[in-house]
Design a protein around this motif. Sequence first.
Motif, short mmCIF file in Angstrom:
data_model
loop_
_atom_site.label_atom_id
_atom_site.label_comp_id
_atom_site.label_asym_id
_atom_site.label_seq_id
_atom_site.Cartn_x
_atom_site.Cartn_y
_atom_site.Cartn_z
N GLY A 101 5.22 2.53 -2.21
CA GLY A 101 4.98 4.11 -1.21
C GLY A 101 4.08 4.72 -2.06
O GLY A 101 3.34 5.80 -1.74
N VAL A 102 2.66 3.77 -2.68
CA VAL A 102 1.50 4.27 -3.29
C VAL A 102 0.60 3.05 -2.37
O VAL A 102 0.33 2.30 -2.50
CB VAL A 102 1.76 4.28 -4.69
CG1 VAL A 102 0.29 4.84 -5.11
CG2 VAL A 102 2.61 4.94 -6.00
N VAL A 103 -0.62 4.50 -2.36
CA VAL A 103 -1.78 3.86 -1.36
C VAL A 103 -2.40 3.61 -2.38
O VAL A 103 -2.85 4.62 -4.02
CB VAL A 103 -2.86 5.43 -0.91
CG1 VAL A 103 -3.76 4.64 -0.57
CG2 VAL A 103 -1.19 5.30 0.38
N THR A 104 -3.05 2.59 -3.33
CA THR A 104 -3.78 1.94 -4.27
C THR A 104 -4.93 1.93 -3.74
O THR A 104 -5.60 1.07 -2.34
CB THR A 104 -3.84 0.63 -5.21
OG1 THR A 104 -2.46 1.13 -4.92
CG2 THR A 104 -4.20 -0.15 -5.72
N VAL A 105 -6.10 2.65 -3.95
CA VAL A 105 -7.53 2.87 -3.82
C VAL A 105 -8.54 1.74 -4.67
O VAL A 105 -8.35 1.72 -6.42
CB VAL A 105 -8.24 3.67 -3.24
CG1 VAL A 105 -9.28 3.85 -3.03
CG2 VAL A 105 -7.39 4.63 -3.12
N GLY A 146 -2.27 -7.71 -1.40
CA GLY A 146 -0.54 -6.88 -1.64
C GLY A 146 -1.04 -5.82 -2.49
O GLY A 146 0.53 -5.29 -2.52
N VAL A 147 -1.79 -5.62 -3.07
CA VAL A 147 -2.12 -4.50 -4.50
C VAL A 147 -3.17 -3.40 -3.45
O VAL A 147 -2.37 -2.30 -3.69
CB VAL A 147 -2.09 -4.62 -5.16
CG1 VAL A 147 -2.41 -4.10 -6.69
CG2 VAL A 147 -1.51 -6.29 -5.85
N VAL A 148 -4.02 -3.47 -3.21
CA VAL A 148 -5.55 -2.85 -3.26
C VAL A 148 -4.09 -2.24 -1.29
O VAL A 148 -4.61 -3.44 -0.27
CB VAL A 148 -6.09 -3.31 -2.70
CG1 VAL A 148 -7.99 -2.58 -1.79
CG2 VAL A 148 -6.92 -3.34 -4.21
N ASP A 149 -4.65 -0.89 -1.33
CA ASP A 149 -3.62 -0.91 0.62
C ASP A 149 -5.91 -0.30 1.42
O ASP A 149 -5.77 -0.70 1.94
CB ASP A 149 -3.68 0.19 0.79
CG ASP A 149 -2.11 0.25 0.11
OD1 ASP A 149 -1.73 -0.76 -0.17
OD2 ASP A 149 -1.87 0.74 -0.87
N VAL A 150 -6.26 0.12 0.73
CA VAL A 150 -7.37 0.30 1.06
C VAL A 150 -8.55 1.13 0.64
O VAL A 150 -8.30 0.34 -0.49
CB VAL A 150 -7.83 2.00 2.18
CG1 VAL A 150 -6.74 1.68 3.08
CG2 VAL A 150 -7.34 2.59 0.64
CA LIG Z 1 1.01 -0.26 -1.84
#
Ligand SMILES: [Ca+2]
Length: 467
Positions: A321-325, A343-347
């Motif tokens: 649930g964390v957005v990783t940038v 799979g780790v970096v979302d945007v």
């Molecule tokens: Ca994430």
Amino acid sequence: MLPARAVAVGPDTTFIVLAPQGHSTAKAAARVAAAGGVVVATYDQIGVLVARSTNPAFQTAVAGAGVDSVASTTGLGAAVDDDTTVEVVDSAAQQATGDPTGEPLFSRQWDMTQIHVPQAHTVTTGSPNVVVGVLDSGISSTHPDLVTQIAKDKSASCIGGVADTTEAAWNPTTSDHGTHVAGTIAAAVNGVGVAGVAPGVKVASVKVVNDDGFIYPEAAVCGYLWAAEHGMQITNNSYFIDPWEFNCRNDERQRPVWIAVQRALRYSQGMGVLTVASAGNSNVDLQHKFVDSGSPNDGSFPVEDRTITGACLDLPAEAPGVVTVSAVGPTRLKSYYSSYGQGVVDVTAPGGDTRFRTGGAVSTSTDAVLSTTFNTVTKTNGWGYKQGTSMAGPHAAGVAALALSAHPDLTPAALATTLERTAEALPCPAGVYNPVPALSGYEATCTGGDRNGFYGAGEVDAYNAVR
Ligand SMILES: [Ca+2]
Ligand SMILES: [Ca+2]
């Protein structure tokens, strides 16, 4: 009336005491007192106590019924990725136009142009009902570009694990990192300095970085709960909790701390908070890391190599649930320092890249991110450039704040999905990417298709997110 809590004498140690999942902390609090400790903060919502004690046998003495586990947080301070101000610029004041491109320093804000902030502002500049918590080193409450932007009634310091709402406590002391982050999110369109992504929203200072530049678990737990219980819909976390970065659930010494932070994060998500976190500045493939040779990093323990197992997760960047940038520069390629991982970096978002134009020889500060600064020595406000994934995260948090302003019914999960769906996909560079051929150590390989390890779903886009 007597003071509510005694002050322990001597070099006391901070402990996280966990009650069993779903249980009250009452029994644990009694055990803390009996063991010669002082409870300094009670987080009954998640079954966590923060305690201090000078008793060298505290940890064994406190164990028993009502206590799941206990751990000292000594050595578990995470260093904020250092982002020094590389150049300070002056701003003349002029008539406010209401248009971000009319701000005196806007011509230097390539980052805002790149994610289409001016176009977004034709739809919305953000709602004052949206509050973004800046879990960082404090925000200068006298800064001319921020003074109208801060939700003072929701700001606090969480240093030591206990919320302190006095204004001085949540202002910066030794670092203006949080002031820079806050400006990227919400610097006012006021005819002075710069424009933020979402100048219509509010930022709250939740100070979790101590004067030595470390975030301790008790401060992080306090910060997540403070944000959740004071109506913040989004938090920006411009740091990587390094000692936990490769922490494993089977590490007995650190396990209670890991669980306490997990409980705090889950609780804040349940309360409707979207957590935005930066990926880190180590050019590390977060999907394929095997040996952590860097933590703990606060100097309290010798650095040791540990083999990493599948039971390990990064926090908070890899928490569910964390957005990783990750970070890109003005050419929309991965910044040389940015960590990455499929799979780790979302945007991704602008974090600056001071070396790409030069092949690494001489930095070009104007390719970093310009925002609000505070000189902690002279105590003066200003504007300056910094680079880092710490600067990318607040662009994503700002776009999320605009999207939530335009679509107030979005849940945190739907908001995260919106951020990704409206991002502009960026393709993987072919082969081994090295933006700094003159220097070694900046090679990286991108994997994946439209969604990939360097950029996740792509670069956040303020206009796409609100229209
Ligand atoms: Ca994430
Ligand atoms: Ca301004």
